[in-house]
Design a protein around this motif. Structure first.
Motif, mmCIF file in Angstrom:
data_model
loop_
_atom_site.group_PDB
_atom_site.id
_atom_site.type_symbol
_atom_site.label_atom_id
_atom_site.label_comp_id
_atom_site.label_asym_id
_atom_site.label_seq_id
_atom_site.Cartn_x
_atom_site.Cartn_y
_atom_site.Cartn_z
ATOM 1 N N ALA A 88 0.829 -1.206 0.000
ATOM 2 C CA ALA A 88 0.000 0.000 0.000
ATOM 3 C C ALA A 88 0.861 1.253 0.000
ATOM 4 O O ALA A 88 0.546 2.242 -0.674
ATOM 5 C CB ALA A 88 -0.932 0.001 1.206
ATOM 6 N N GLN A 89 1.973 1.205 0.746
ATOM 7 C CA GLN A 89 2.866 2.360 0.784
ATOM 8 C C GLN A 89 3.463 2.624 -0.594
ATOM 9 O O GLN A 89 3.501 3.770 -1.063
ATOM 10 C CB GLN A 89 3.988 2.111 1.785
ATOM 11 C CG GLN A 89 5.033 3.208 1.822
ATOM 12 C CD GLN A 89 6.142 2.906 2.813
ATOM 13 O OE1 GLN A 89 5.885 2.635 3.977
ATOM 14 N NE2 GLN A 89 7.380 2.931 2.347
ATOM 15 N N GLY A 90 3.917 1.583 -1.271
ATOM 16 C CA GLY A 90 4.484 1.740 -2.602
ATOM 17 C C GLY A 90 3.471 2.295 -3.589
ATOM 18 O O GLY A 90 3.795 3.163 -4.406
ATOM 19 N N PHE A 91 2.241 1.798 -3.502
ATOM 20 C CA PHE A 91 1.188 2.273 -4.400
ATOM 21 C C PHE A 91 0.937 3.759 -4.181
ATOM 22 O O PHE A 91 0.863 4.546 -5.131
ATOM 23 C CB PHE A 91 -0.090 1.467 -4.161
ATOM 24 C CG PHE A 91 -1.246 1.884 -5.023
ATOM 25 C CD1 PHE A 91 -1.432 1.331 -6.273
ATOM 26 C CD2 PHE A 91 -2.145 2.842 -4.574
ATOM 27 C CE1 PHE A 91 -2.504 1.718 -7.076
ATOM 28 C CE2 PHE A 91 -3.208 3.236 -5.361
ATOM 29 C CZ PHE A 91 -3.394 2.675 -6.615
ATOM 30 N N ARG A 92 0.790 4.172 -2.924
ATOM 31 C CA ARG A 92 0.480 5.569 -2.630
ATOM 32 C C ARG A 92 1.632 6.496 -2.979
ATOM 33 O O ARG A 92 1.411 7.608 -3.490
ATOM 34 C CB ARG A 92 0.099 5.715 -1.156
ATOM 35 C CG ARG A 92 -1.184 4.972 -0.807
ATOM 36 C CD ARG A 92 -1.533 5.063 0.668
ATOM 37 N NE ARG A 92 -2.695 4.248 0.980
ATOM 38 C CZ ARG A 92 -3.246 4.153 2.179
ATOM 39 N NH1 ARG A 92 -2.735 4.849 3.193
ATOM 40 N NH2 ARG A 92 -4.298 3.377 2.383
ATOM 41 N N LEU A 93 2.850 6.052 -2.748
ATOM 42 C CA LEU A 93 4.006 6.868 -3.116
ATOM 43 C C LEU A 93 4.136 6.978 -4.627
ATOM 44 O O LEU A 93 4.538 8.022 -5.155
ATOM 45 C CB LEU A 93 5.283 6.283 -2.513
ATOM 46 C CG LEU A 93 5.412 6.406 -0.990
ATOM 47 C CD1 LEU A 93 6.608 5.601 -0.497
ATOM 48 C CD2 LEU A 93 5.548 7.866 -0.585
ATOM 49 N N ALA A 94 3.783 5.901 -5.347
ATOM 50 C CA ALA A 94 3.798 5.954 -6.808
ATOM 51 C C ALA A 94 2.766 6.953 -7.320
ATOM 52 O O ALA A 94 3.039 7.726 -8.248
ATOM 53 C CB ALA A 94 3.529 4.571 -7.390
ATOM 54 N N VAL A 165 6.390 2.900 -14.849
ATOM 55 C CA VAL A 165 7.580 3.307 -14.091
ATOM 56 C C VAL A 165 7.435 2.937 -12.618
ATOM 57 O O VAL A 165 8.429 2.789 -11.902
ATOM 58 C CB VAL A 165 7.826 4.824 -14.257
ATOM 59 C CG1 VAL A 165 9.052 5.275 -13.479
ATOM 60 C CG2 VAL A 165 8.001 5.163 -15.733
ATOM 61 N N ALA A 166 6.196 2.764 -12.149
ATOM 62 C CA ALA A 166 5.981 2.381 -10.752
ATOM 63 C C ALA A 166 6.606 1.037 -10.433
ATOM 64 O O ALA A 166 6.828 0.710 -9.259
ATOM 65 C CB ALA A 166 4.482 2.354 -10.440
ATOM 66 N N ALA A 167 6.919 0.251 -11.477
ATOM 67 C CA ALA A 167 7.599 -1.027 -11.246
ATOM 68 C C ALA A 167 8.954 -0.821 -10.583
ATOM 69 O O ALA A 167 9.471 -1.712 -9.912
ATOM 70 C CB ALA A 167 7.776 -1.763 -12.576
ATOM 71 N N ALA A 168 9.533 0.383 -10.748
ATOM 72 C CA ALA A 168 10.857 0.658 -10.172
ATOM 73 C C ALA A 168 10.851 0.602 -8.654
ATOM 74 O O ALA A 168 11.897 0.372 -8.034
ATOM 75 C CB ALA A 168 11.356 2.028 -10.643
ATOM 76 N N ILE A 169 9.679 0.812 -8.041
ATOM 77 C CA ILE A 169 9.610 0.749 -6.572
ATOM 78 C C ILE A 169 8.740 -0.426 -6.114
ATOM 79 O O ILE A 169 8.232 -0.434 -5.006
ATOM 80 C CB ILE A 169 9.099 2.075 -5.968
ATOM 81 C CG1 ILE A 169 7.703 2.429 -6.497
ATOM 82 C CG2 ILE A 169 10.064 3.192 -6.235
ATOM 83 C CD1 ILE A 169 7.100 3.655 -5.810
ATOM 84 N N GLY A 170 8.565 -1.401 -7.010
ATOM 85 C CA GLY A 170 7.938 -2.653 -6.620
ATOM 86 C C GLY A 170 6.428 -2.678 -6.611
ATOM 87 O O GLY A 170 5.834 -3.596 -6.035
ATOM 88 N N VAL A 171 5.771 -1.706 -7.230
ATOM 89 C CA VAL A 171 4.306 -1.729 -7.299
ATOM 90 C C VAL A 171 3.888 -2.834 -8.261
ATOM 91 O O VAL A 171 4.389 -2.918 -9.388
ATOM 92 C CB VAL A 171 3.750 -0.373 -7.768
ATOM 93 C CG1 VAL A 171 2.228 -0.426 -7.868
ATOM 94 C CG2 VAL A 171 4.169 0.722 -6.800
ATOM 95 N N ALA A 172 2.953 -3.669 -7.837
ATOM 96 C CA ALA A 172 2.584 -4.857 -8.612
ATOM 97 C C ALA A 172 1.606 -4.506 -9.719
ATOM 98 O O ALA A 172 0.474 -4.982 -9.745
ATOM 99 C CB ALA A 172 1.994 -5.918 -7.689
ATOM 100 N N GLU A 173 2.063 -3.669 -10.680
ATOM 101 C CA GLU A 173 1.203 -3.344 -11.818
ATOM 102 C C GLU A 173 1.641 -4.177 -13.023
ATOM 103 O O GLU A 173 2.422 -5.120 -12.887
ATOM 104 C CB GLU A 173 1.237 -1.834 -12.096
ATOM 105 C CG GLU A 173 2.600 -1.183 -12.097
ATOM 106 C CD GLU A 173 3.375 -1.509 -13.340
ATOM 107 O OE1 GLU A 173 2.924 -1.160 -14.431
ATOM 108 O OE2 GLU A 173 4.444 -2.129 -13.219
ATOM 109 N N ALA A 174 1.133 -3.830 -14.212
ATOM 110 C CA ALA A 174 1.320 -4.685 -15.379
ATOM 111 C C ALA A 174 2.793 -4.894 -15.736
ATOM 112 O O ALA A 174 3.212 -6.016 -16.040
ATOM 113 C CB ALA A 174 0.555 -4.086 -16.568
ATOM 114 N N ALA A 175 3.588 -3.825 -15.732
ATOM 115 C CA ALA A 175 4.994 -3.953 -16.128
ATOM 116 C C ALA A 175 5.772 -4.853 -15.168
ATOM 117 O O ALA A 175 6.667 -5.590 -15.578
ATOM 118 C CB ALA A 175 5.641 -2.573 -16.210
ATOM 119 N N THR A 176 5.421 -4.787 -13.886
ATOM 120 C CA THR A 176 6.094 -5.639 -12.897
ATOM 121 C C THR A 176 5.813 -7.110 -13.181
ATOM 122 O O THR A 176 6.723 -7.949 -13.159
ATOM 123 C CB THR A 176 5.622 -5.286 -11.477
ATOM 124 O OG1 THR A 176 5.812 -3.891 -11.253
ATOM 125 C CG2 THR A 176 6.396 -6.078 -10.438
#
Length: 221
Positions: A88-94, A165-176
């Motif tokens: 949740a922290q990664g998502f919100r920071l992204a 780009v959110a994949a760079a901080i581990g957000v579990a989106e499509a690119a990740t």
């Protein structure tokens, strides 16, 4: 044919991408409007801040901004955005990083729309006693939005793609998930095609609809 998709939550990953886009889009619109108001404000300090913010942020790579929100705000300053777990922290920071970056482009799109509104309308509003804020909110912005639906649609499409780009901080989106699947499966071309198609499905209807809406609501001059 699509056996390589088994065991992976592709729809869940794209749902995270959609959530990133929606939350970041709303935040970018709000912050972008405020920045646009600052850029046309009669107050020199506000104009200076708006101009500096847009010129600086637009020239910083998004990856650096996203990494700063994670490594800088979270790790150094302890900013957690009220999240109780790492995901949740990664998502919100992204979302915060995407808003900070995208708002600069929203601001310039809206400012270009403000410039299409005849100056005489703002002068007439001031003549009848409306303040700058009232003039902007009641007269200028409604017309400006009608003029920039197309450019805002382009910003939204770019935002959808920038969520990777959110994949760079581990957000579990499509690119990740795509990166994980490519590492685990021997189907690089097929996996790339699936995710490319997914982004086309997300962005193409949005672009077509907002393009049609922009033509329908365009101000006739």
């Amino acid at each position: 044919m699509f056996d390589f998709l088994e065991g992976y939550d592709v729809l869940g990953a794209f749902w995270t991408t959609v959530q990133l886009t929606v939350f970041s889009g709303v935040g970018s619109l709000v912050w972008g409007i405020l920045l646009a108001g600052m850029r046309v404000s009669p107050v020199p300090l506000m104009r200076g801040f708006g101009t500096a913010y847009v010129n600086i942020v637009r020239n910083i790579p998004l990856t650096i901004i996203i990494l700063f929100t994670s490594l800088g705000l979270a790790d150094i300053f302890g900013v957690t955005m009220g999240a109780k777990d790492f995901a949740a922290q990664g998502f919100r920071l992204a979302v915060l990083g995407l808003v900070a970056y995208t708002a600069a482009f929203v601001c310039e799109a809206i400012r270009s729309g403000i410039n299409t509104v005849p100056l005489g309308q703002a002068e007439a509003a001031r003549a009848i006693g409306l303040s700058f804020t009232q003039t902007l909110r009641l007269i200028v912005l409604p017309q400006a939005f009608r003029a920039v639906i197309g450019p805002l649609a382009n910003v939204l499409i770019a935002l959808t793609k920038n969520t990777t780009v959110a994949a760079a901080i581990g957000v579990a989106e499509a690119a990740t998930l795509m990166k994980t699947m490519i590492e685990n499966e021997a189907q690089t071309v097929a996996i790339g095609a699936v995710f490319a198609l997914g982004f086309v499905v997300l962005t193409l209807p949005t672009g077509l609809f907002l393009g049609w809406l922009g033509k329908r609501l365009a101000v006739k001059r």
